[in-house]
Design a protein around this motif. Sequence first.
Motif, short mmCIF file in Angstrom:
data_model
loop_
_atom_site.label_atom_id
_atom_site.label_comp_id
_atom_site.label_asym_id
_atom_site.label_seq_id
_atom_site.Cartn_x
_atom_site.Cartn_y
_atom_site.Cartn_z
N PRO A 140 46.07 24.63 16.34
CA PRO A 140 45.41 24.69 15.62
C PRO A 140 46.78 25.26 13.76
N GLU A 141 47.39 25.62 14.40
CA GLU A 141 47.99 25.17 13.25
C GLU A 141 48.66 24.12 12.04
N TYR A 142 48.81 23.06 13.11
CA TYR A 142 48.44 21.85 12.46
C TYR A 142 47.54 21.31 11.56
N ALA A 143 46.36 21.15 12.55
CA ALA A 143 44.74 20.62 12.81
C ALA A 143 44.55 21.75 10.88
N ALA A 144 44.69 23.31 10.75
CA ALA A 144 44.69 23.55 9.69
C ALA A 144 45.28 23.42 8.81
N GLU A 145 46.82 22.70 8.55
CA GLU A 145 47.50 22.83 7.33
C GLU A 145 47.16 20.89 6.91
N TYR A 146 46.70 20.12 8.56
CA TYR A 146 46.41 18.69 7.81
C TYR A 146 45.37 18.57 6.77
N ALA A 147 44.59 20.06 6.92
CA ALA A 147 43.03 19.54 6.04
C ALA A 147 43.07 19.99 5.44
N LEU A 148 43.75 21.55 4.92
CA LEU A 148 44.06 21.90 3.15
C LEU A 148 44.88 21.35 2.86
N LYS A 149 45.61 20.21 3.33
CA LYS A 149 46.50 19.01 2.68
C LYS A 149 45.81 18.21 2.56
N LYS A 150 44.05 17.38 3.41
CA LYS A 150 44.12 16.32 2.46
C LYS A 150 43.01 17.02 1.35
N LEU A 151 42.41 18.02 1.76
CA LEU A 151 41.36 19.33 0.46
C LEU A 151 42.06 19.53 -0.79
N PHE A 152 43.16 19.69 -0.70
CA PHE A 152 43.93 19.25 -1.86
C PHE A 152 44.08 18.32 -2.71
N GLN A 153 44.18 17.34 -1.58
CA GLN A 153 44.39 16.16 -2.45
C GLN A 153 42.99 15.19 -2.83
N GLY A 154 42.04 16.21 -2.58
CA GLY A 154 40.88 15.60 -3.33
C GLY A 154 39.87 14.70 -1.99
N LYS A 155 40.20 14.52 -0.63
CA LYS A 155 40.36 13.43 0.34
C LYS A 155 38.74 13.99 0.56
N CYS A 156 38.18 13.37 1.30
CA CYS A 156 36.90 13.74 1.63
C CYS A 156 37.06 13.74 3.53
N LEU A 157 37.66 12.45 4.12
CA LEU A 157 38.44 12.46 5.66
C LEU A 157 39.48 13.49 6.54
N ALA A 158 39.43 13.51 6.54
CA ALA A 158 41.11 14.10 7.32
C ALA A 158 40.36 14.32 8.35
N VAL A 159 41.35 13.11 9.51
CA VAL A 159 41.75 13.16 10.42
C VAL A 159 42.92 13.00 10.91
N PRO A 160 43.63 15.01 11.92
CA PRO A 160 45.06 14.99 12.50
C PRO A 160 44.88 13.80 13.35
N SER A 161 45.56 13.45 13.88
CA SER A 161 46.73 12.57 14.90
C SER A 161 46.64 11.56 15.66
N LEU A 162 47.11 11.15 15.52
CA LEU A 162 47.14 9.45 15.82
C LEU A 162 46.20 8.70 16.36
N THR A 163 45.79 10.01 17.68
CA THR A 163 44.84 9.61 18.57
C THR A 163 43.21 9.25 17.78
N ALA A 164 43.00 10.87 17.31
CA ALA A 164 41.92 10.89 17.17
C ALA A 164 41.78 9.60 16.03
N LYS A 165 42.72 9.47 15.44
CA LYS A 165 42.70 8.25 14.17
C LYS A 165 41.74 6.83 14.89
N ALA A 166 42.74 7.29 15.66
CA ALA A 166 42.32 5.56 16.79
C ALA A 166 41.33 5.74 17.56
N CYS A 167 40.71 7.14 17.54
CA CYS A 167 39.92 7.09 18.31
C CYS A 167 38.38 7.00 16.69
N ALA A 168 38.68 7.29 15.56
CA ALA A 168 37.52 7.29 14.55
C ALA A 168 37.19 6.01 13.96
#
Length: 260
Positions: free
Chosen positions: A198-226
């Motif tokens: 959950p720490e990684y998910a949280a950091e990833y989400a906030l990183k994307k948020l502060f970059q102004g990105k609308c989509l945050a999909v952490p991990s390669l597996t999730a990206k591959a599914c999405a």
Amino acid sequence: MKALVTGATSGIGKCIAESLHRRGWELVLTGRNEKVLKELQKKFGEGTEIIKAELSERNEVFKVYEFCKDKNIDMLVNNAGYGIFGKFDETDLNDELDMIDVNITALHILTKLFLRDFKKQNSGFILNVASVAGFMTGPLLSSYYASKNYVLRLSLAIAEELRRERSNVTITVLCPGPVNTNFNNRAGVNFSAKPISPEYAAEYALKKLFQGKCLAVPSLTAKACAFGQRFVPHRLLSAITYNVQYAKKTADGKSRAVEK
Ligand SMILES: NC(=O)c1ccc[n+]([C@@H]2O[C@H](COP(=O)([O-])OP(=O)(O)OC[C@H]3O[C@@H](n4cnc5c(N)ncnc54)[C@H](OP(=O)(O)O)[C@@H]3O)[C@@H](O)[C@H]2O)c1
């Protein structure tokens, strides 16, 4: 800067609150577990407020908004949510309606009310926690997947409206695959794939948020599914998801969630 975090008592929400606190943000934390809320308030100290709320109750959702209305909130984190495992005709209807109220209705209400306030001041961040499930059909976890489809599509639609208006307000939607939290216990299943923390998910989400990105999909597996699901026919995708969910049933071959 001040953020409201729903579902702040555990898992991803707690990690988002911890990360924001480390970055110097003041916090308004909500959840049902008052003991944990008080522990977090003590841990984070001055500048932290808590409000206990059952988000399946619409009046409690409005109560949270009223509590925050005049506190100059800069960020809304709609994280509270859960899943219910089982065949659609076997899961409890009232439990499922409560889940829809938390995953969809509460998020919808808070997003609309805070978005209006943020647009008035032309600043603010919204972080909605969906799931990689939001890209898919989810037999055996059908209403959960459907609820996350709602969160994902709503958030992307708002992001486009904001982009067209050249607004400074941003909305980010987090779509993780399995995360090591209390989620599976509550849904009554086991992990069938290696979870991220959950720490990684949280950091990833906030990183994307502060970059102004609308989509945050952490991990390669999730990206591959999405992104991979776009190229798979619906029936095949549903069959694959069924098998993935079936593998999550508990060791005794039954889902705890549908046991009576
Ligand atoms: N874990 C995963 O594999 C995963 C993957 C993708 C997406 N997600 C999403 O991530 C979000 C956070 O889940 P998590 O994995 O961190 O699970 P978690 O550890 O079970 O945390 C869920 C949080 O939601 C709150 N909550 C649940 N029901 C509520 C209700 N009726 N009213 C108010 N608050 C309620 C809980 O607070 P109280 O218990 O204090 O009420 C808790 O703080 C959810 O939206 C979930 O769908 C999770």
